[in-house]
Design an enzyme around this catalytic site. Structure first.
Site, PDB file in Angstrom:
ATOM      1  N   LYS A  19       0.862  -1.198   0.000  1.00 51.35           N
ATOM      2  CA  LYS A  19       0.000   0.000   0.000  1.00 51.35           C
ATOM      3  C   LYS A  19       0.900   1.252   0.000  1.00 51.35           C
ATOM      4  CE  LYS A  19      -3.555  -2.792   2.034  1.00 51.35           C
ATOM      5  NZ  LYS A  19      -4.795  -2.882   2.824  1.00 51.35           N
ATOM      6  N   GLY A 185      -7.484  -5.293   6.955  1.00 51.17           N
ATOM      7  CA  GLY A 185      -6.974  -4.391   7.979  1.00 51.17           C
ATOM      8  C   GLY A 185      -7.766  -4.410   9.279  1.00 51.17           C
TER       9      GLY A 185
END
Ligand code: PGA
Length: 267
Positions: A19, A185
């Site tokens: 990311k 997440g």
């Protein structure tokens, strides 16, 4: 092809999606350490393939390191434009990625869908752009918690994949990543049974849109709160061929341990 994924012939793939983390200097230190750690552990890369997905600004550095030291680590982009060139400010062409030896590109990650409004049709166009440039797309699909409640576990990912595969070129490799949005997440992964159920449904979509041969060869990854402690359970499932790892891919020891899941398959 070497039979590494049990009887399927599919080589498992552990992919680290960084990311928006690690700059180009940090990326060099990280990839070096990852390579050393796996080498020390005598990891057999022919049995489990390893790939990292750094930010675009790191790719040249990672390429230079991987080529100079001949590291058995693949790398890819986190996105690409559906166009090859032109007036698309801020976009990255598949041609540029190919010029940096990127093997893979992630397409349709839920964060792209959510923050950049990417539609299934656009993701199909991006998949076509990847294939046009000889890059293997990792197509992400997955349902939100609300989708799960309204439509059940596989309806949304199945329909997302059906549209996305419309962009696939005949005979070219695709990797699919099933990533339930609620598991990303969150520290709350799907159960391995849930992952298996959806991954099997996604394999059926590959058979329907492409063909049986493609369905048998296509690697389907699970993603969403994968850790060293839970990877073995996912990898025991017949239709799960690897993992797309976010947070845990930023920790060398943890990521290496995920890659080495065959050492803890019994656990
Ligand atoms: P996570 O992210 O492993 O941090 O849940 C997975 C992903 O977004 O690919």
């Amino acid at each position: 092809m070497a039979v590494a994924g049990g009887t399927t012939g599919r080589i498992p793939l552990i992919a680290g999606n960084w990311k928006m983390n690690l700059d180009h200097l940090q990326s060099i230190a990280f990839v070096q350490k990852l390579a050393w750690t796996l080498k020390d552990a005598r990891h057999d890369f022919a049995k489990v393939e390893v790939a990292v997905f750094p930010p675009f600004t790191d790719l040249r550095s990672v390429q230079t390191l991987v080529n100079a030291d001949d590291l058995p680590i693949a790398f890819g982009g986190q996105d690409l434009s559906e166009f090859d060139s032109g007036a698309y400010t801020g976009e990255i062409s598949g041609q540029f990625l190919k010029a940096l030896d990127t093997k893979y590109v992630i397409i349709g990650h839920s964060e792209r869908r959510q923050y950049h409004g990417e539609s299934d049709e656009q993701i199909a166009a991006k998949l076509a752009a990847a294939h046009r440039n000889g890059i293997v797309p990792i197509v992400c699909v997955g349902e939100t918690a609300a989708d799960l409640e309204t439509h059940g576990p596989s309806a949304v990912p199945v329909s997302q994949l059906r549209v996305a595969l419309g962009g696939a070129a005949k005979g070219q490799e695709v990797v699919v990543a099933y990533e339930p949005v609620w598991a990303i997440g969150s520290g709350q992964p799907a159960t391995s049974e849930q992952a298996q159920q959806v991954c099997a449904a996604l394999r059926a979509v590959v058979a329907e849109v492409l063909d049986d041969e493609a369905a048998a060869a296509t690697r389907i990854l699970y993603g969403g709160s994968v850790k060293a402690a839970n990877i073995a359970g996912f990898m025991r499932e017949p239709d799960v061929d690897g993992a797309l790892v976010g947070g845990a891919s930023l920790l060398v020891d943890e990521f290496s341990s995920i890659v080495r899941y065959q050492q803890h398959l019994g656990t």
